[in-house]
Enzyme design. Structure first.
Site, PDB file in Angstrom:
ATOM      1  N   PHE A  34       0.939  10.677   1.660  1.00 55.25           N
ATOM      2  CA  PHE A  34       0.396  10.036   2.854  1.00 55.25           C
ATOM      3  C   PHE A  34       1.437   9.085   3.454  1.00 55.25           C
ATOM      4  O   PHE A  34       2.170   9.451   4.351  1.00 55.25           O
ATOM      5  CB  PHE A  34      -0.919   9.329   2.535  1.00 55.25           C
ATOM      6  CG  PHE A  34      -1.596   8.698   3.723  1.00 55.25           C
ATOM      7  CD1 PHE A  34      -1.541   9.259   4.992  1.00 55.25           C
ATOM      8  CD2 PHE A  34      -2.312   7.520   3.564  1.00 55.25           C
ATOM      9  CE1 PHE A  34      -2.169   8.671   6.078  1.00 55.25           C
ATOM     10  CE2 PHE A  34      -2.955   6.921   4.645  1.00 55.25           C
ATOM     11  CZ  PHE A  34      -2.882   7.493   5.902  1.00 55.25           C
ATOM     12  N   LEU A  61      -2.903  10.605  12.880  1.00 59.18           N
ATOM     13  CA  LEU A  61      -2.616   9.212  13.211  1.00 59.18           C
ATOM     14  C   LEU A  61      -1.944   9.058  14.579  1.00 59.18           C
ATOM     15  O   LEU A  61      -1.743   7.944  15.050  1.00 59.18           O
ATOM     16  CB  LEU A  61      -1.710   8.587  12.133  1.00 59.18           C
ATOM     17  CG  LEU A  61      -2.312   8.511  10.734  1.00 59.18           C
ATOM     18  CD1 LEU A  61      -1.273   7.987   9.746  1.00 59.18           C
ATOM     19  CD2 LEU A  61      -3.563   7.650  10.719  1.00 59.18           C
ATOM     20  N   GLN A  81       3.014   1.497   3.182  1.00 59.90           N
ATOM     21  CA  GLN A  81       2.789   0.436   4.162  1.00 59.90           C
ATOM     22  C   GLN A  81       3.441  -0.855   3.711  1.00 59.90           C
ATOM     23  O   GLN A  81       3.450  -1.185   2.517  1.00 59.90           O
ATOM     24  CB  GLN A  81       1.299   0.220   4.412  1.00 59.90           C
ATOM     25  CG  GLN A  81       1.036  -0.685   5.595  1.00 59.90           C
ATOM     26  CD  GLN A  81      -0.403  -0.655   6.051  1.00 59.90           C
ATOM     27  OE1 GLN A  81      -1.141   0.299   5.789  1.00 59.90           O
ATOM     28  NE2 GLN A  81      -0.811  -1.688   6.760  1.00 59.90           N
ATOM     29  N   ARG A 100       0.861  -1.198   0.000  1.00 61.39           N
ATOM     30  CA  ARG A 100       0.000   0.000   0.000  1.00 61.39           C
ATOM     31  C   ARG A 100       0.886   1.234   0.000  1.00 61.39           C
ATOM     32  O   ARG A 100       1.627   1.464   0.953  1.00 61.39           O
ATOM     33  CB  ARG A 100      -0.877  -0.028   1.256  1.00 61.39           C
ATOM     34  CG  ARG A 100      -1.930   1.033   1.325  1.00 61.39           C
ATOM     35  CD  ARG A 100      -2.844   0.756   2.524  1.00 61.39           C
ATOM     36  NE  ARG A 100      -3.813   1.807   2.670  1.00 61.39           N
ATOM     37  CZ  ARG A 100      -4.105   2.406   3.816  1.00 61.39           C
ATOM     38  NH1 ARG A 100      -3.509   2.022   4.934  1.00 61.39           N
ATOM     39  NH2 ARG A 100      -4.988   3.356   3.865  1.00 61.39           N
ATOM     40  N   HIS A 117      -1.318   5.180  16.379  1.00 50.32           N
ATOM     41  CA  HIS A 117      -0.157   4.563  15.735  1.00 50.32           C
ATOM     42  C   HIS A 117       1.135   5.119  16.327  1.00 50.32           C
ATOM     43  O   HIS A 117       1.545   6.235  16.008  1.00 50.32           O
ATOM     44  CB  HIS A 117      -0.205   4.817  14.226  1.00 50.32           C
ATOM     45  CG  HIS A 117      -1.435   4.258  13.588  1.00 50.32           C
ATOM     46  ND1 HIS A 117      -1.556   2.930  13.265  1.00 50.32           N
ATOM     47  CD2 HIS A 117      -2.608   4.841  13.255  1.00 50.32           C
ATOM     48  CE1 HIS A 117      -2.749   2.713  12.729  1.00 50.32           C
ATOM     49  NE2 HIS A 117      -3.416   3.858  12.720  1.00 50.32           N
TER      50      HIS A 117
END
Length: 184
Positions: free
Chosen positions: A51, A135, A54, A46, A146
């Site tokens: 952003f 986040l 991942q 991802r 996170h």
């Protein structure tokens, strides 16, 4: 004492400092997985421009797996925290939440991915390519939690380049493989 992780990918190499002194459980889990070869051969599953990137799902060894993003380490496996304490991953292969340090999800930081449920982080993490304060576990504007456990110290341009590759459903069209991650 903090340690340096070297990430060797099919697009190049970058390095990150791991916050062993302030997030010993999360850093120790990552070090155990990296140095055992767990991450070798896994693909970024991802990547989203402006952003994050991942990574860390074992199902992403197949870059086209529809299960990518859902896996983690084996349940009940032991590891040592960076401060030498013994831990065992839970029945889902996850570790205790380490929501102790107010380190923001800024550009270049490594952050533990999770499902939003307590103790749901295992092997997956993301690298922020923008400041994603929403986040932060201590930002109450969203339920996201996170913890940041490291920061890229060399090769941030490569990390940003990875986030800008062509994707299909956020998955790179041309797979980006992690050849190895080693921590010294």
């Amino acid at each position: 004492m903090n340690k340096i992780a070297t990430f060797t990918t099919s697009m190049g190499t970058f390095k990150a400092e791991l916050y062993c002194d302030t997030l010993p459980i999360t850093a120790g889990n990552f070090i155990d997985l990296a140095n055992s070869g767990f991450y070798d051969g896994i693909h970024f599953h991802r990547v989203i421009p402006d952003f994050m990137n991942q990574f860390g799902c074992p199902y992403a060894k197949n870059p086209n797996s529809n299960r990518a993003g859902t896996g983690g380490p084996d349940a009940g496996t032991p590891f040592q925290s960076a401060d030498g304490k013994s831990f065992t991953r839970n029945n889902d292969g996850c570790i205790p939440d380490e929501l102790t340090q107010r380190i923001t999800n800024d550009v270049g930081t490594l952050s533990m991915a999770n499902t939003g449920r307590p103790e749901s982080g295992g092997s997956q993490f993301f690298i922020n390519v923008s400041h994603n304060s929403f986040l932060d576990w201590f930002d109450k504007s969203t339920p996201s939690a996170h913890p940041v456990f490291g920061k890229v110290v060399e090769g941030i341009d490569l990390v940003k380049k990875i986030s800008n590759v062509s994707t299909r459903n956020d998955n790179p069209v041309i797979p980006i493989k992690m050849i190895s991650i080693r921590v010294e």
